[in-house]
Design a protein around this motif. Structure first.
Motif, PDB file in Angstrom:
ATOM      1  N   HIS A 280      12.339 -52.943 -12.458  1.00 11.78           N
ATOM      2  CA  HIS A 280      12.326 -53.742 -13.697  1.00 11.78           C
ATOM      3  C   HIS A 280      11.741 -55.119 -13.472  1.00 11.78           C
TER       4      HIS A 280
ATOM      5  N   LEU B 102      10.058 -56.374 -16.832  1.00 10.92           N
ATOM      6  CA  LEU B 102      10.944 -55.999 -17.927  1.00 10.92           C
ATOM      7  C   LEU B 102      12.235 -56.805 -17.833  1.00 10.92           C
TER       8      LEU B 102
ATOM      9  N   ARG C 127       2.528 -57.654 -19.122  1.00 11.67           N
ATOM     10  CA  ARG C 127       2.749 -56.212 -18.954  1.00 11.67           C
ATOM     11  C   ARG C 127       1.571 -55.427 -19.515  1.00 11.67           C
ATOM     12  N   ASN C 128       1.148 -55.852 -20.716  1.00 11.47           N
ATOM     13  CA  ASN C 128       0.060 -55.158 -21.394  1.00 11.47           C
ATOM     14  C   ASN C 128      -1.220 -55.142 -20.557  1.00 11.47           C
TER      15      ASN C 128
ATOM     16  N   PHE D 145       2.565 -48.509 -16.864  1.00  8.65           N
ATOM     17  CA  PHE D 145       3.867 -47.877 -16.625  1.00  8.65           C
ATOM     18  C   PHE D 145       3.774 -46.361 -16.670  1.00  8.65           C
TER      19      PHE D 145
ATOM     20  N   PHE E 107       6.766 -43.474 -16.667  1.00  7.54           N
ATOM     21  CA  PHE E 107       8.222 -43.344 -16.644  1.00  7.54           C
ATOM     22  C   PHE E 107       8.642 -41.927 -16.275  1.00  7.54           C
TER      23      PHE E 107
ATOM     24  N   ALA F  39      10.832 -40.172 -17.874  1.00 11.79           N
ATOM     25  CA  ALA F  39      10.953 -39.355 -19.094  1.00 11.79           C
ATOM     26  C   ALA F  39       9.658 -39.398 -19.920  1.00 11.79           C
TER      27      ALA F  39
ATOM     28  N   ASN G  29       8.127 -40.864 -21.921  1.00 15.74           N
ATOM     29  CA  ASN G  29       8.133 -41.840 -23.015  1.00 15.74           C
ATOM     30  C   ASN G  29       6.820 -41.880 -23.784  1.00 15.74           C
ATOM     31  N   LEU G  30       6.401 -40.714 -24.241  1.00 12.03           N
ATOM     32  CA  LEU G  30       5.273 -40.697 -25.186  1.00 12.03           C
ATOM     33  C   LEU G  30       5.849 -40.837 -26.587  1.00 12.03           C
ATOM     34  N   LEU G  31       5.030 -41.315 -27.521  1.00 13.02           N
ATOM     35  CA  LEU G  31       5.487 -41.354 -28.912  1.00 13.02           C
ATOM     36  C   LEU G  31       5.594 -39.911 -29.406  1.00 13.02           C
TER      37      LEU G  31
ATOM     38  N   ARG H 165       5.536 -36.612 -31.732  1.00 16.27           N
ATOM     39  CA  ARG H 165       4.697 -36.120 -32.848  1.00 16.27           C
ATOM     40  C   ARG H 165       3.409 -36.939 -33.012  1.00 16.27           C
TER      41      ARG H 165
ATOM     42  N   LEU I  36      -2.382 -46.489 -27.639  1.00  9.58           N
ATOM     43  CA  LEU I  36      -1.314 -47.445 -27.986  1.00  9.58           C
ATOM     44  C   LEU I  36      -1.374 -48.808 -27.276  1.00  9.58           C
TER      45      LEU I  36
ATOM     46  N   ARG J  45      -2.446 -43.203 -20.185  1.00  9.24           N
ATOM     47  CA  ARG J  45      -2.028 -44.392 -20.935  1.00  9.24           C
ATOM     48  C   ARG J  45      -1.851 -45.577 -19.998  1.00  9.24           C
TER      49      ARG J  45
END
Lengths: 230, 409
Positions: free
Chosen positions: A49, A54, A81-82, A87, A89, A91, A93-95, A97, A106, A154
């Motif tokens: 983190h 973060l 960060r951008n 990153f 992750f 899990a 962590n895609l958006l 649908r 993104l 990404r």
């Protein structure tokens, strides 16, 4: 590239102070591939983190790409960060649908990159991770391994200073995990700096350097020449 | 700009995912905006209707009514006092002290049961002089109006309004002239029918029966007073002069020295119009206020659903922040969603409100008016509701810490 100096992170519960990290210092050079290993409770998530901006350390200084980033405001941290961190992750962590392409786009939307350039870059990175034919699949139509590859694309989108992967293979089948590791190796050969947090030794073996953490301290830091090729 | 369009597109995408929930959230705003527009339009339509019927009576008309003058209020219904007589009306017409008037119409108005054959109706009976038709702008469609000879000879004749014809003889009846009607035991012969004025509501000029004043006073009701005297001034500019001249003349005639004790009041059409407008304006505001409450409830519904959305999408918000979304970006995203919700609701509500006010206008035979100010207000208000009630959920979303949010299951 990364310079961590005497970093501590202390959590306070009532009057009891718990140090998740205690005076940690290390440097990571450009183009390196580093695994941070340790059992749960060793402080590796806290360290991740902080490296990912973060969270900020209680004490100590952190320089990323020559910039001091240990004490930034929320929006400044978001901007760093951008631009500097990709990153990946556990899990994914895609958006939900949302198409693979839109997911890769993104972070570029938050950086005022022109629409044409966003699409062009997103297509390039998706092709690079072998998903050129699935760009318009939504995230729930993809397997775990494929989702993680979208997440890698990404992470690459803003051409960041480091790729920061948090247990990148923790949620996917072992065959697909191997593929992810191969992509990492290739990215590293292309010159990307990779920092990977993991508790699995065979995953950590893919890295050039392994930092072992225990109880918030570095207990072993080895550049491993005896890496096993499979 | 491109980013805004993309944010709007994305919001539409998110909102269409859960159509049922989005629809229900919008419904509150639809009902709120719809009822505001429908009720304000209704209020304005009835206001306009009243103004039209009052204005159609003429702008240089003064009405003398029995009873004391009170500022800012219309005296009780005509017939409430007995202080005006035919002698007063005749004196006003013949005196040389009053120079600003054209003609005078003494009137007696009472409600009564009227029958014709097996049909009956309850309507206004107006005892009048022939001047009535010119002063009050009544036109004859069939037959003739009351003549001076009818008044002098106390003839049992009547002129009917079209509404009365419809009530007594059925819709579309044409051969009414020559028929007889009964009012309180007296037979009256119909000698004419007036042209429809299309009035409605409080002052329906079509629902009336005109009889000679002498017949009304002596044969029908047995009274010797008047319920009002209508006076036509020479033109609209001498209204105040005429009002003063008549006032002082009548005070003198009634042997009253102090105007505060006057046993009559004089109104111009403007006085009546202003009072009526004031009353209906208050009425409209009241209706609008009640509707606004439902709009408030709708707004709270939006806030509720946005708060649920923020909680549900905590991980998504965490991810966006980790990838570089600033506070402003997150706020914009959630505010956009809230505004799209309320704005869509506002547009739908506007359409429904206009349709309802159109139906109401037809059913209640009121003029159909689209209140553009109400529509502008509705659109503005629905946007503002999105901002007001979306603000707190958006702030809550933007304030989430990325690590906490990413950890959230």
């Amino acid at each position: 590239m990364i310079k961590v100096k005497d970093i501590s992170k202390i959590y306070q519960t009532g009057t009891v102070e718990t140090a998740a990290l205690a005076n940690i210092s290390f440097e990571i050079k450009k183009g390196d591939y580093v695994a941070i290993m340790g059992p749960s409770g060793s402080g590796k998530s806290t360290l991740m983190h902080i490296i990912g901006i973060l969270d900020s350390p209680t004490k100590g200084e952190y320089f990323l790409d020559g910039q001091k980033v240990s004490q930034l405001s929320e929006d400044e941290a978001a901007e760093v960060r951008n631009h500097k961190i990709g990153f990946i992750f556990q899990a994914f962590n895609l958006l939900p649908r949302t198409t693979a392409l839109q997911n890769v786009i993104l972070p570029m939307r938050y950086a005022n990159i022109s629409v044409e350039e966003r699409v062009e870059k997103a297509k390039k990175y998706l092709t690079m991770v072998g998903l050129g034919d699935r760009m318009n699949h939504t995230s729930n139509q993809l397997s775990g391994g494929q989702q993680q590859r979208v997440a890698i694309a990404r992470g690459l989108a803003m051409n960041p200073a480091i790729l920061l992967a948090d247990e990148p293979t923790g949620n996917i089948a072992s065959a697909q995990a191997e593929e992810i590791m191969k992509i990492f190796e290739k990215l590293n050969q292309d010159g990307h700096t990779i920092v990977m947090i993991t508790h699995e030794a065979d995953i950590a073996d893919h890295a050039k350097r392994v930092i072992h953490l225990k109880d918030g301290k570095i207990i072993k830091d080895e550049r491993n020449g005896k890496k096993i090729k499979k | 700009m491109e980013d805004l369009i993309e944010t709007i597109k994305e919001s539409f995408g998110t909102l269409t995912l859960n159509k049922m929930r989005t629809g229900l959230a919008i419904l509150g705003i639809v009902i709120g905006i719809g009822s505001v527009i429908a009720l304000i339009s209704l209020g304005q339509a009835s206001q306009k209707s009243i103004q039209n019927s009052i204005q159609s009576l003429g702008s240089n008309l003064l009405t003398v009514m029995p009873g004391g003058q009170r500022s800012g209020a219309i005296q009780g219904p005509s017939g409430g006092g007995t202080t005006l007589t035919l002698a007063d009306a005749k004196a006003i017409e013949s005196t040389s002290k009053i120079t600003t008037i054209n003609s005078v119409s003494p009137e007696l108005s009472q409600r009564s049961q009227v029958t014709a054959g097996r049909n009956n109706t309850n309507t206004s009976i107006l005892g009048v002089y022939p001047q009535y038709s010119t002063i009050r702008k009544v036109d004859i469609a069939n037959g003739v109006f009351i003549s001076q000879s009818d008044v002098d000879n106390v003839r049992k004749v009547a002129v009917l309004g079209p509404q009365v014809v419809e009530d007594l003889f059925g819709e579309g009846s044409t051969n009414v002239v020559g028929q007889t009607i009964r009012v309180g035991g007296q037979q009256l012969k119909v000698i004419g029918v007036t042209v429809s004025k299309g009035g409605s509501g409080f002052q329906n000029q079509d629902d009336r029966i005109y009889v000679p004043l002498s017949t009304a006073q002596k044969q029908l009701f047995g009274v010797n007073y008047l319920s009002s005297i209508a006076v036509e001034a020479k033109n609209a500019n001498v209204m105040i002069d005429a009002q003063n001249e008549i006032g002082y003349f009548l005070l003198e005639k009634h042997k009253l020295s102090d105007p505060a004790n006057a046993d009559f009041s004089i109104f111009s059409q403007n006085d009546i119009l202003n009072t009526a407008s004031q009353v209906t304006g208050t009425f409209t505001a009241l209706l609008g206020g009640i509707a606004a409450i439902s709009l408030l409830v709708g707004g709270i519904g939006i806030m509720n659903i946005m708060l649920v959305t923020v909680t549900e999408r905590t991980r998504e918000i965490g991810l966006r922040k980790a990838l570089g979304a600033k506070k402003k970006t997150i706020i914009t995203q959630f505010l956009t969603e809230a505004i799209i919700l309320t704005f869509t609701g506002g547009i739908l509500g506007m359409v429904i409100g206009v349709i309802i006010s159109y139906i109401l206008a037809i059913v209640m035979s009121l003029p159909f008016t689209i209140s553009f100010s109400a529509i502008g207000l509705a659109i503005g208000v629905s946007g503002a509701i999105g901002i007001i009630f979306g603000w707190y959920p958006a702030q809550k979303a933007a304030g989430l810490q990325p690590i906490e949010a990413l950890r959230y299951e």
